[in-house]
Design an enzyme around this catalytic site. Structure first.
Site, short mmCIF file in Angstrom:
data_model
loop_
_atom_site.label_atom_id
_atom_site.label_comp_id
_atom_site.label_asym_id
_atom_site.label_seq_id
_atom_site.Cartn_x
_atom_site.Cartn_y
_atom_site.Cartn_z
N GLU A 1 -7.54 5.07 7.55
CA GLU A 1 -6.70 5.93 7.63
C GLU A 1 -8.17 6.36 6.27
O GLU A 1 -8.97 7.50 6.56
CB GLU A 1 -5.71 6.38 6.67
CG GLU A 1 -4.81 6.26 7.26
CD GLU A 1 -3.52 5.64 6.33
OE1 GLU A 1 -3.62 6.06 5.45
OE2 GLU A 1 -2.28 4.78 7.35
N HIS B 1 -9.67 0.96 4.29
CA HIS B 1 -8.57 1.20 5.04
C HIS B 1 -8.43 2.01 6.40
O HIS B 1 -9.62 3.25 6.34
CB HIS B 1 -6.94 1.90 4.05
CG HIS B 1 -5.99 1.84 4.44
ND1 HIS B 1 -6.07 3.21 5.60
CD2 HIS B 1 -4.71 0.96 5.06
CE1 HIS B 1 -4.73 3.16 6.71
NE2 HIS B 1 -3.79 1.65 5.43
N SER C 1 3.01 -2.53 10.52
CA SER C 1 4.05 -2.53 10.53
C SER C 1 4.57 -3.66 10.43
O SER C 1 5.23 -4.46 11.29
CB SER C 1 4.27 -2.32 12.35
OG SER C 1 3.63 -0.43 12.38
N ASN D 1 1.04 -1.12 -0.16
CA ASN D 1 -0.01 0.01 -0.37
C ASN D 1 0.95 0.82 -0.15
O ASN D 1 1.14 1.74 0.74
CB ASN D 1 -1.25 0.37 1.02
CG ASN D 1 -2.03 1.27 1.24
OD1 ASN D 1 -1.88 1.70 0.89
ND2 ASN D 1 -2.02 1.51 2.66
N TRP D 2 0.97 2.06 -1.36
CA TRP D 2 1.99 2.81 -1.21
C TRP D 2 1.36 4.58 -0.58
O TRP D 2 2.19 5.24 -0.66
CB TRP D 2 2.19 2.79 -2.58
CG TRP D 2 2.76 2.41 -3.41
CD1 TRP D 2 3.82 1.38 -3.06
CD2 TRP D 2 3.89 2.67 -4.52
NE1 TRP D 2 4.49 0.95 -3.50
CE2 TRP D 2 4.38 1.29 -4.65
CE3 TRP D 2 3.66 3.27 -5.70
CZ2 TRP D 2 4.90 0.96 -6.19
CZ3 TRP D 2 5.00 3.12 -7.04
CH2 TRP D 2 4.89 2.06 -7.01
N LYS D 3 -0.27 4.03 -0.42
CA LYS D 3 -1.00 5.18 0.22
C LYS D 3 -0.55 6.73 -0.71
O LYS D 3 -0.22 6.23 -1.92
CB LYS D 3 0.33 5.52 2.03
CG LYS D 3 -0.03 4.82 2.71
CD LYS D 3 0.07 4.91 3.80
CE LYS D 3 -0.48 3.82 4.72
NZ LYS D 3 -0.50 3.16 6.61
N GLY E 1 4.74 1.03 5.14
CA GLY E 1 5.81 1.80 4.82
C GLY E 1 6.83 1.01 4.15
O GLY E 1 7.78 1.36 3.14
N GLY F 1 1.72 1.88 10.81
CA GLY F 1 2.50 3.08 10.86
C GLY F 1 2.84 3.70 12.18
O GLY F 1 4.17 4.90 11.93
N GLU G 1 -5.93 -4.69 10.23
CA GLU G 1 -5.30 -3.94 10.37
C GLU G 1 -5.35 -2.70 11.70
O GLU G 1 -6.46 -2.44 12.08
CB GLU G 1 -4.64 -2.42 9.53
CG GLU G 1 -4.60 -3.54 7.88
CD GLU G 1 -4.34 -2.60 7.19
OE1 GLU G 1 -3.10 -2.41 7.10
OE2 GLU G 1 -4.99 -1.51 7.23
C1 PEP Z 1 -1.37 -0.12 6.07
O1 PEP Z 1 -0.83 0.61 5.24
O2 PEP Z 1 -2.68 -0.91 5.52
C2 PEP Z 1 -0.05 -0.16 6.81
C3 PEP Z 1 -0.32 -1.02 7.20
O3 PEP Z 1 0.53 0.71 6.87
P1 PEP Z 1 2.86 0.33 7.93
O4 PEP Z 1 2.37 -1.07 7.12
O5 PEP Z 1 3.52 1.12 7.49
O6 PEP Z 1 2.18 0.25 9.60
#
Ligand code: PEP
Length: 253
Positions: free
Chosen positions: A99, A97, A215, A9-11, A237, A175, A169
């Site tokens: 976010e 997601h 993470s 997931n590049w966001k 990330g 993050g 998640e």
């Molecule tokens: C995500 O963007 O879904 C995510 C889990 O981010 P990260 O791996 O940075 O925690």
């Protein structure tokens, strides 16, 4: 055999050139995807066509959108329809997601509509669920996630549920550098599968891939992915660093 997926997931990160270089770097490194394993890249909308072109012909490698709108078409300035995604050959969409739930107030009901439209176009939704920190601290995460499943998924037929991917998640691990322990991840994944079994039967529940997100990195991916109910990861990330994401792909069991 259930699918295993390493999803990036590049966001809202990277320029076009940086995105191209990242995909080139990942694809140039040795990575092994068995028949039931897939790598999926959820890139920003403007890079979908580039990613589709770059990854064309690669076995078990797919491009995903990070969102879509719940309506078919029309006067919804700034939104992107599933039909548009389908016309680009996109086969996956990340939905719900945390976010998007937090910053764009996406509700369980809206996500139910988005799931419907994706399934109507044969696009695989990667449906995200998971609890915030205060819910985990109150030890009510099971109830919280059950509600997300009930309100967004449980109107689907068994045949439809078999076509989705779930990503658990925990928001407190996204993050933040904090990862759920492999035991915490396994416990929730098994719980989600048990809920699906209660609603749709064990065979259906056993066929739905459940990814862990929060993470994930090269150093913890093997331990997480070897849990029996963890079928890969949704990675933020660490998916922006070629060596990390290749190691995560190679950590699929
Ligand atoms: C995500 O963007 O879904 C995510 C889990 O981010 P990260 O791996 O940075 O925690």
């Amino acid at each position: 055999m259930r699918k295993q997926i390493a999803a990036a997931n590049w966001k809202m990160n990277l320029t076009l050139k940086q995105g191209e270089e990242l995909l080139d770097a990942i694809m140039s490194k040795p990575h092994s995807l068995k028949e039931n394993q897939q790598a999926v890249f959820a890139v920003p909308f403007p890079y979908l066509a580039m990613a589709q072109q770059k990854l064309a012909g690669k076995t078990n490698v797919f491009v995903a959108a990070q969102n879509c709108y719940s309506k078919k078409s029309g006067a919804y300035t700034g939104e992107v329809s599933v039909e548009m995604l389908q016309s680009l050959g996109i086969q996956f969409v990340v939905l719900g997601h945390s976010e998007r739930r937090e910053y764009f107030t996406e509700s369980n009901q809206l996500l139910a509509d988005k799931l419907n439209i994706c399934l109507g176009y044969s696009i695989t939704p990667i449906f995200c669920c998971g609890e915030p920190l205060h819910i985990r601290e109150a030890n009510t995460q099971n109830e919280y996630v059950t509600r997300q499943l009930e309100e967004s998924l449980y109107h689907l037929t068994a045949a439809q549920v078999q076509k989705i991917v779930i990503a658990y998640e925990p928001i407190w691990a996204i993050g933040t550098g904090k990862t759920a322990s492999s035991a915490q991840a396994q416990e929730m994944h098994a719980y989600i599968r048990q809920q699906l079994a209660g609603k749709y039967g064990q065979a259906i529940a056993d066929s739905v891939p459940i990814l862990y997100g929060g993470s994930v990195k090269a150093s913890n991916a093997v331990e997480l992915f070897t849990q029996p109910d963890v079928d890969g990861g949704l990675v933020g990330g660490a998916s922006l660093i070629a060596e990390e994401f290749v190691a995560i792909i190679n950590a699929l069991k």
